[in-house]
Design a protein around this motif. Structure first.
Motif: not given
Length: 139
Positions: A126-131
């Motif tokens: 799982h991967g999640k980018l939070s900008l």
């Protein structure tokens, strides 16, 4: 910070009722503070659309470090773009799974490209980018 200007907003009563519920749920003291946050969020989203503009964010990855060469492949990708990785945190969740958090800052397109390369690496669960914004243009 500039001077405060008061202005009026005309809204449908049902929309205002829903907005008031939202304000209560999110613990806003006033509608003004909620509106300020909505405006800031819109401005930040606009920053993200500019591929050359500097943005900041975090990338969270979960992966099995026992997968063949996965940790090494992730490290190699990170070394290729070390200039946009400010810091990282590596946590052992259990015997197999690791959580890695990267703090990123750089041109929007480079940040998104790095995130996609890491998230799409075979073995990443799982991967999640939070900008977010660097805050330079917000008051």
């Amino acid at each position: 910070m500039g001077r405060t200007i008061r202005f009026g907003v005309s809204l449908d009563s049902e929309l205002l009722d829903k907005f008031d519920v939202l304000c209560d749920e999110r613990c806003y003291q006033t509608r003004s503070e909620a509106i300020r946050d909505l405006i800031r969020n819109t401005l930040v989203q606009q920053e993200w659309e500019d591929t050359d503009r500097e943005i900041a964010g975090t990338l969270t990855l979960v992966y099995d470090h026992h997968k063949s060469d996965l940790a090494q492949r992730l490290t190699e990708i990170q070394h290729d773009v070390h200039d946009i990785i400010i810091t990282s945190l590596h946590v052992h969740l259990d015997h197999y799974n690791c959580l890695e958090v990267l703090v990123l800052k750089g041109p929007g397109q480079q940040v998104r490209n790095l995130a996609q390369r890491l998230i799409s690496t075979k073995g990443v669960k799982h991967g999640k980018l939070s900008l977010t914004t660097t805050g330079q243009d917000l008051t």
